[in-house]
Design an enzyme around this catalytic site. Structure first.
Site, PDB file in Angstrom:
ATOM      1  N   ASP A 192       0.806  -1.222   0.000  1.00  0.00           N
ATOM      2  CA  ASP A 192       0.000   0.000   0.000  1.00  0.00           C
ATOM      3  C   ASP A 192       0.836   1.267   0.000  1.00  0.00           C
ATOM      4  O   ASP A 192       0.464   2.282   0.587  1.00  0.00           O
ATOM      5  CB  ASP A 192      -0.985  -0.002   1.189  1.00  0.00           C
ATOM      6  CG  ASP A 192      -1.826  -1.260   1.181  1.00  0.00           C
ATOM      7  OD1 ASP A 192      -2.375  -1.575   0.119  1.00  0.00           O
ATOM      8  OD2 ASP A 192      -1.897  -1.947   2.209  1.00  0.00           O
ATOM      9  N   LYS A 217       1.918   2.096  -5.208  1.00  0.00           N
ATOM     10  CA  LYS A 217       2.602   1.651  -6.434  1.00  0.00           C
ATOM     11  C   LYS A 217       1.754   1.904  -7.679  1.00  0.00           C
ATOM     12  O   LYS A 217       2.278   2.264  -8.720  1.00  0.00           O
ATOM     13  CB  LYS A 217       2.917   0.148  -6.341  1.00  0.00           C
ATOM     14  CG  LYS A 217       3.852  -0.201  -5.204  1.00  0.00           C
ATOM     15  CD  LYS A 217       4.133  -1.697  -5.141  1.00  0.00           C
ATOM     16  CE  LYS A 217       3.003  -2.541  -4.603  1.00  0.00           C
ATOM     17  NZ  LYS A 217       2.717  -2.356  -3.163  1.00  0.00           N
ATOM     18  N   GLY A 224      -4.476  -4.687  -3.870  1.00  0.00           N
ATOM     19  CA  GLY A 224      -5.553  -3.740  -4.112  1.00  0.00           C
ATOM     20  C   GLY A 224      -4.937  -2.405  -4.462  1.00  0.00           C
ATOM     21  O   GLY A 224      -4.192  -1.856  -3.672  1.00  0.00           O
ATOM     22  N   GLN A 264       1.944  -6.444  -3.135  1.00  0.00           N
ATOM     23  CA  GLN A 264       2.439  -6.464  -1.744  1.00  0.00           C
ATOM     24  C   GLN A 264       3.809  -5.770  -1.698  1.00  0.00           C
ATOM     25  O   GLN A 264       4.002  -4.826  -2.416  1.00  0.00           O
ATOM     26  CB  GLN A 264       2.488  -7.891  -1.177  1.00  0.00           C
ATOM     27  CG  GLN A 264       1.127  -8.548  -1.020  1.00  0.00           C
ATOM     28  CD  GLN A 264       0.618  -9.177  -2.304  1.00  0.00           C
ATOM     29  OE1 GLN A 264       1.344  -9.866  -2.996  1.00  0.00           O
ATOM     30  NE2 GLN A 264      -0.637  -8.946  -2.626  1.00  0.00           N
TER      31      GLN A 264
HETATM   32  P1  IMP Z   1      -2.589 -12.891   2.137  1.00  0.00           P
HETATM   33  O1  IMP Z   1      -1.669 -12.410   1.073  1.00  0.00           O
HETATM   34  O2  IMP Z   1      -4.043 -12.599   1.845  1.00  0.00           O
HETATM   35  O3  IMP Z   1      -2.359 -14.325   2.494  1.00  0.00           O
HETATM   36  O4  IMP Z   1      -2.280 -12.062   3.474  1.00  0.00           O
HETATM   37  C1  IMP Z   1      -1.045 -12.169   4.153  1.00  0.00           C
HETATM   38  C2  IMP Z   1      -0.623 -10.845   4.752  1.00  0.00           C
HETATM   39  O5  IMP Z   1      -0.273  -9.957   3.704  1.00  0.00           O
HETATM   40  C3  IMP Z   1      -1.708 -10.132   5.564  1.00  0.00           C
HETATM   41  O6  IMP Z   1      -1.106  -9.450   6.641  1.00  0.00           O
HETATM   42  C4  IMP Z   1      -2.286  -9.133   4.568  1.00  0.00           C
HETATM   43  O7  IMP Z   1      -2.857  -8.031   5.221  1.00  0.00           O
HETATM   44  C5  IMP Z   1      -1.046  -8.758   3.801  1.00  0.00           C
HETATM   45  N1  IMP Z   1      -1.333  -8.330   2.423  1.00  0.00           N
HETATM   46  C6  IMP Z   1      -1.646  -9.111   1.373  1.00  0.00           C
HETATM   47  N2  IMP Z   1      -1.813  -8.377   0.271  1.00  0.00           N
HETATM   48  C7  IMP Z   1      -1.597  -7.111   0.620  1.00  0.00           C
HETATM   49  C8  IMP Z   1      -1.585  -5.869  -0.102  1.00  0.00           C
HETATM   50  O8  IMP Z   1      -1.810  -5.810  -1.321  1.00  0.00           O
HETATM   51  N3  IMP Z   1      -1.303  -4.757   0.612  1.00  0.00           N
HETATM   52  C9  IMP Z   1      -1.006  -4.806   1.943  1.00  0.00           C
HETATM   53  N4  IMP Z   1      -1.002  -5.924   2.647  1.00  0.00           N
HETATM   54  C10 IMP Z   1      -1.289  -7.066   1.993  1.00  0.00           C
HETATM   55 MG    MG Z   2      -2.938  -2.016  -1.831  1.00  0.00          MG
END
Ligand code: IMP
Ligand code: MG
Length: 445
Positions: A9, A12, A38, A229
């Site tokens: 977040d 990007k 997202g 991420q």
């Molecule tokens: P997962 O990727 O849904 O398995 O989540 C694993 C961890 O990564 C969690 O703490 C999520 O909040 C974080 N996470 C996953 N995708 C994002 C992203 O696009 N932005 C910020 N945090 C993320």
């Molecule tokens: Mg995001």
């Protein structure tokens, strides 16, 4: 490549959108992650929240690639394609999906929730996005997953039902052993949506994307790899297990797209002027003053684009940033949301105070050898952080587009950061001052 250097977040999407507007890149490629990402992109009067369609979708001439390293959520993908259509953009003719990409099944999100339910009882909840990312990657590693290419085979339904049976057994285990509640109505609904989405997905351009991208590169075209991420969520180098299930580092671009390491050029690293983290896990730089954290959440609209959860807010963490730059090789830095400053004095984290009794390992070099700068294996062991304080810059920099118009306090902050990174080969190329594409100024030339 564009990589997040914090916990995700960083904005990007906005930087990618801006990079694309110069006509240098002919396409954007996702190489890891899935609909857990997202990004909110604003362009003219259009706002689009994307999860799986690569950024660049709002720019008509940009090709969009989904690489083999991605776990594809069919429902999300088809939804986004439809939303873009409603905005007047038909992305289908310029969207290419690797036949080696992985398919998220309709039970993966349920398995994701089931395992969070199990971990929650142990007090080790990750706070995933519930998009089925972990289970989808687990299935691939265990060699029982579905590839996008499988969709085109006559025995797809059979393959799918074998996996589904396995998933249902798994869900029942979660029910029996951990009391996870299975909502059959919701599963039925997900199955119907998924079946429909998968049928539509079959009609998209599914191809040998590795060959296609190699061909484009050999023709002299440039492609931007879009990291989802961030470094601190990398499965190997993040704060395991509070990480996502893929490698987010630039090293994975080659594997996630099927290109040689020589194809990788500049690595653009993206940070915010402060730090946020969504989900569970350790966050050493978190702002201790809750009221101040709330101000950051509201001013920066720090709520998850995928889940709507409020993001924890922290100070800029230079200790983690140096770790992230070292791992990623980022050579050009974007600093976003530099217009947001909510206190007279701003803190910056410059070190961690941590100690865990580790048995002395033979042949391993010790923390002392690393000058006390070794990045801790367990962020949970960080007891406190070392901070430095510098003057805040108020709210006068919103929308500033000219370096000369930047307030002297913000200019000092940027110089301070630059100084702290002076021994690393990086340039701060641009500083964001608002949500729109042109809300930024160039800093280092
Ligand atoms: P997962 O990727 O849904 O398995 O989540 C694993 C961890 O990564 C969690 O703490 C999520 O909040 C974080 N996470 C996953 N995708 C994002 C992203 O696009 N932005 C910020 N945090 C993320
Ligand atoms: Mg995001």
């Amino acid at each position: 490549m564009v990589v997040g250097l914090q916990w995700g977040d960083e904005g990007k999407g906005k930087n990618i959108d801006e990079l694309l507007s110069h006509g240098v890149y002919s396409g954007v490629a996702r190489f890891q992650g899935g609909a857990n990402a997202g990004h909110t992109i604003k362009f003219k009067n259009k706002t689009f929240i994307g999860h799986i369609v690569p950024c660049g979708c709002l720019q008509k001439n940009i090709e969009l690639y989904i690489g083999n390293g991605v776990v594809v959520d069919a429902i999300s993908l088809m939804n986004e394609i439809k939303q873009l259509k409603d905005l007047g953009l038909n992305v289908v003719p310029r969207l290419y999906i690797s036949n080696r990409a992985k398919l998220v099944s309709y039970l993966h999100p349920f398995l994701d929730q089931a395992d969070e339910h199990r971990r929650n009882k142990l007090g080790t909840k990750v706070g995933t996005t519930s998009r089925g990312i972990g289970p989808a990657y687990s299935d691939i590693r265990a060699r029982r997953g579905l590839l996008i290419g499988d969709l085109l085979l006559p025995d797809f339904a059979q393959k799918e039902s074998i996996l589904t049976e396995f998933h249902l057994n798994f869900l029942n285990m979660y029910k029996e052993k951990y009391g996870f509640e299975i909502n059959l109505e919701k599963i039925k609904e997900a199955k119907e949506k998924w079946n429909k989405a998968v049928k539509e997905l079959q009609k998209l351009q599914i191809c040998d994307l590795s060959s296609l991208i190699q061909k484009k590169l050999s023709e002299g075209k440039n492609i931007l790899a879009e990291g989802a991420q961030a470094v601190m969520l990398d499965i190997d180098f993040g704060d395991y297990p509070n990480v996502t299930s893929s490698n987010t580092l630039p090293a994975n671009v080659c594997l996630g797209l099927g290109v040689p390491h020589t194809a990788l050029r500049d690595v653009y690293g993206v940070i915010k002027a402060y730090t946020t983290k969504v989900g569970g896990g350790n966050f050493p730089a978190r702002i201790k003053d809750q009221a101040l954290e709330k101000l950051f959440q509201n001013a920066g609209n720090e709520f998850g684009a995928t889940t709507g959860r409020p993001r924890m807010c922290g100070w800029l963490d230079l200790f983690a940033l140096r770790h992230a730059i070292g791992l990623s090789g980022a050579n050009k830095i974007f600093i976003n949301k530099a217009d947001i400053c909510l206190s007279d004095k701003v803190k910056v984290v410059t070190g961690y105070i941590y100690n865990k009794k580790i048995l002395p390992a033979r042949n391993a070099f010790s923390i002392a050898d690393a000058g006390g700068k070794e990045f801790p294996l367990y962020l949970s062991e960080v007891k406190d952080v070392i901070t430095e304080e510098i003057s805040g810059w108020g709210n006068t920099n919103y929308g500033v587009k000219d370096k000369k118009k930047v307030s002297k306090e913000l200019a000092s902050y940027l110089k301070y950061i630059k100084n702290k990174l002076a021994d690393l080969d990086v340039k701060i190329i641009s500083v964001g001052t608002g949500p729109d594409r042109d809300h930024f100024f160039s800093w280092d030339k």
